[in-house]
Design a protein around this motif. Structure first.
Motif, PDB file in Angstrom:
ATOM      1  N   MET A   1      18.825   8.503  25.499  1.00 20.27           N
ATOM      2  CA  MET A   1      17.441   8.056  25.343  1.00 20.27           C
ATOM      3  C   MET A   1      16.606   9.246  24.843  1.00 20.27           C
ATOM      4  O   MET A   1      16.296  10.165  25.591  1.00 20.27           O
ATOM      5  N   SER A   2      16.295   9.254  23.573  1.00 20.82           N
ATOM      6  CA  SER A   2      15.643  10.417  22.963  1.00 20.82           C
ATOM      7  C   SER A   2      14.130  10.311  23.058  1.00 20.82           C
ATOM      8  O   SER A   2      13.548   9.222  23.072  1.00 20.82           O
ATOM      9  N   ILE A   3      13.499  11.485  23.142  1.00 16.38           N
ATOM     10  CA  ILE A   3      12.041  11.571  23.154  1.00 16.38           C
ATOM     11  C   ILE A   3      11.554  11.892  21.752  1.00 16.38           C
ATOM     12  O   ILE A   3      12.051  12.803  21.094  1.00 16.38           O
ATOM     13  N   ASN A   4      10.588  11.109  21.292  1.00 19.29           N
ATOM     14  CA  ASN A   4       9.998  11.307  19.976  1.00 19.29           C
ATOM     15  C   ASN A   4       8.600  11.876  20.137  1.00 19.29           C
ATOM     16  O   ASN A   4       7.963  11.721  21.181  1.00 19.29           O
ATOM     17  N   GLU A   5       8.106  12.516  19.104  1.00 20.29           N
ATOM     18  CA  GLU A   5       6.779  13.114  19.157  1.00 20.29           C
ATOM     19  C   GLU A   5       5.896  12.574  18.041  1.00 20.29           C
ATOM     20  O   GLU A   5       6.388  12.203  16.969  1.00 20.29           O
ATOM     21  N   VAL A   6       4.600  12.532  18.306  1.00 24.61           N
ATOM     22  CA  VAL A   6       3.621  12.155  17.297  1.00 24.61           C
ATOM     23  C   VAL A   6       2.496  13.188  17.340  1.00 24.61           C
ATOM     24  O   VAL A   6       1.907  13.429  18.391  1.00 24.61           O
ATOM     25  N   ALA A   7       2.250  13.824  16.209  1.00 26.30           N
ATOM     26  CA  ALA A   7       1.233  14.876  16.122  1.00 26.30           C
ATOM     27  C   ALA A   7       0.009  14.346  15.381  1.00 26.30           C
ATOM     28  O   ALA A   7       0.130  13.615  14.389  1.00 26.30           O
ATOM     29  N   TYR A   8      -1.166  14.721  15.864  1.00 27.08           N
ATOM     30  CA  TYR A   8      -2.416  14.295  15.228  1.00 27.08           C
ATOM     31  C   TYR A   8      -3.536  15.214  15.688  1.00 27.08           C
ATOM     32  O   TYR A   8      -3.358  16.040  16.591  1.00 27.08           O
ATOM     33  N   GLU A   9      -4.685  15.069  15.068  1.00 25.75           N
ATOM     34  CA  GLU A   9      -5.857  15.835  15.456  1.00 25.75           C
ATOM     35  C   GLU A   9      -6.970  14.900  15.889  1.00 25.75           C
ATOM     36  O   GLU A   9      -7.117  13.794  15.368  1.00 25.75           O
ATOM     37  N   HIS A  10      -7.745  15.376  16.844  1.00 22.13           N
ATOM     38  CA  HIS A  10      -8.926  14.635  17.279  1.00 22.13           C
ATOM     39  C   HIS A  10      -9.990  15.652  17.664  1.00 22.13           C
ATOM     40  O   HIS A  10      -9.722  16.568  18.450  1.00 22.13           O
ATOM     41  N   ALA A  11     -11.166  15.497  17.093  1.00 28.52           N
ATOM     42  CA  ALA A  11     -12.305  16.383  17.389  1.00 28.52           C
ATOM     43  C   ALA A  11     -11.927  17.852  17.221  1.00 28.52           C
ATOM     44  O   ALA A  11     -12.337  18.706  18.020  1.00 28.52           O
ATOM     45  N   GLY A  12     -11.132  18.142  16.198  1.00 24.30           N
ATOM     46  CA  GLY A  12     -10.773  19.523  15.885  1.00 24.30           C
ATOM     47  C   GLY A  12      -9.670  20.120  16.737  1.00 24.30           C
ATOM     48  O   GLY A  12      -9.383  21.315  16.627  1.00 24.30           O
ATOM     49  N   VAL A  13      -9.030  19.316  17.591  1.00 23.66           N
ATOM     50  CA  VAL A  13      -7.957  19.795  18.460  1.00 23.66           C
ATOM     51  C   VAL A  13      -6.651  19.133  18.049  1.00 23.66           C
ATOM     52  O   VAL A  13      -6.619  17.939  17.741  1.00 23.66           O
ATOM     53  N   SER A  14      -5.570  19.902  18.052  1.00 22.02           N
ATOM     54  CA  SER A  14      -4.249  19.373  17.711  1.00 22.02           C
ATOM     55  C   SER A  14      -3.555  18.853  18.964  1.00 22.02           C
ATOM     56  O   SER A  14      -3.511  19.549  19.995  1.00 22.02           O
ATOM     57  N   TYR A  15      -3.018  17.651  18.866  1.00 22.59           N
ATOM     58  CA  TYR A  15      -2.306  17.033  19.989  1.00 22.59           C
ATOM     59  C   TYR A  15      -0.894  16.667  19.553  1.00 22.59           C
ATOM     60  O   TYR A  15      -0.635  16.375  18.383  1.00 22.59           O
ATOM     61  N   LYS A  16       0.005  16.663  20.520  1.00 24.88           N
ATOM     62  CA  LYS A  16       1.381  16.255  20.253  1.00 24.88           C
ATOM     63  C   LYS A  16       1.869  15.434  21.445  1.00 24.88           C
ATOM     64  O   LYS A  16       2.406  15.955  22.422  1.00 24.88           O
ATOM     65  N   ASP A  17       1.650  14.127  21.363  1.00 21.49           N
ATOM     66  CA  ASP A  17       2.102  13.215  22.400  1.00 21.49           C
ATOM     67  C   ASP A  17       3.601  12.956  22.219  1.00 21.49           C
ATOM     68  O   ASP A  17       4.179  13.269  21.177  1.00 21.49           O
TER      69      ASP A  17
END
Length: 256
Positions: free
Chosen positions: A1-17
């Motif tokens: 069961m692999s974990i995937n990541e999604v990267a994006y920006e919001h309000a000038g901050v980088s997130y990686k859920d």
């Protein structure tokens, strides 16, 4: 069961859920977001996403601070979370951005979406229920009903009339005094919300957080307000499983 990541920006901050698909599914699956406690993007928060995927959901763990931050001491974690408490409108915008990312994933049935939050994440999950009408179910587990300093800072025009809610607290949780539970009951009754409030007798805050996963204990602290309880942990997960099963019309893919 692999974990995937999604990267994006919001309000000038980088997130990686991160997110985890069920091992197998033939049609779009429900999505459930995990809003972690004030220690952020921990392994135990990600483990909740994996557990959700085992039930046939897409489990989605939110990188609440950005850059997968994970403050390890209670002091550092409190400093990180206070801005989120102090401006819950901005925090709602941040969790809404995560919700949009999760809902747009391939293989997700965005009409069957839910959220589960722990401690501070439980508070933020309830704010999502108050404002995002498309969310079907929200669970708050040892969620903080009031901000860290127990100073009320409610959302503007409190209104919870969309999602079904499940709140599970211990009666000896110092971050959820009975007064705050009564305030939540009054708010939800006045809104006509479909909700369940389960009080676990004698249990403290973070009753489902195992000692070996507790970053404060690992760092040498002895937090008196937190106490893992195996029975409470199992009961809470049982209640959560039934809650989401009911909310999503019983369409689960149990693997065990």
């Amino acid at each position: 069961m692999s974990i995937n990541e999604v990267a994006y920006e919001h309000a000038g901050v980088s997130y990686k859920d991160c997110f985890v698909y069920p091992n197998s599914f033939s049609k779009p699956a429900p999505i459930v977001l995990v809003i972690p406690d004030y220690h952020g993007f921990t392994s135990y928060a990600q483990a909740e996403a994996r557990w959700l995927s085992e039930m046939g959901f897409v489990g989605y763990c939110v990188d609440i601070y950005g850059d997968q931050a994970m403050p390890k001491s209670s002091e550092d974690a409190a400093k990180k979370v206070m801005p989120l408490f102090n401006n819950r409108v901005d925090t709602l915008a941040r969790t809404s951005a995560a919700f949009e990312q999760a809902s747009s994933l391939e293989g997700v049935d965005s009409t069957r979406s839910g959220v589960i939050g722990f401690s501070s994440g439980g508070l933020f999950a309830l704010d999502m229920a108050r404002r995002i009408q498309s969310i079907r179910a929200v669970a708050s587990i040892w969620g903080v009903a009031l901000p860290w300093e127990l100073k009320p800072a409610p959302m503007i025009e409190s209104n919870v009339d969309g999602a079904s809610l499940l709140l599970i607290h211990g009666t000896k949780d110092v971050f959820n005094p009975m007064e705050s539970n009564m305030n939540i009951i009054q708010e939800l009754d006045e809104a006509g919300t479909d909700y369940q409030l389960i009080l676990l007798g004698g249990k403290k805050h973070a009753f489902s957080l195992k000692t070996e996963d507790n970053l404060e204990v690992i760092g040498g602290e002895e937090p008196q307000a937190l106490l893992y309880d195996e029975i409470a942990d199992k009961r809470a997960h049982h209640y959560v499983e039934h809650f989401f099963s009911e909310a999503f019309e019983g369409e689960l893919n149990h693997e065990s």
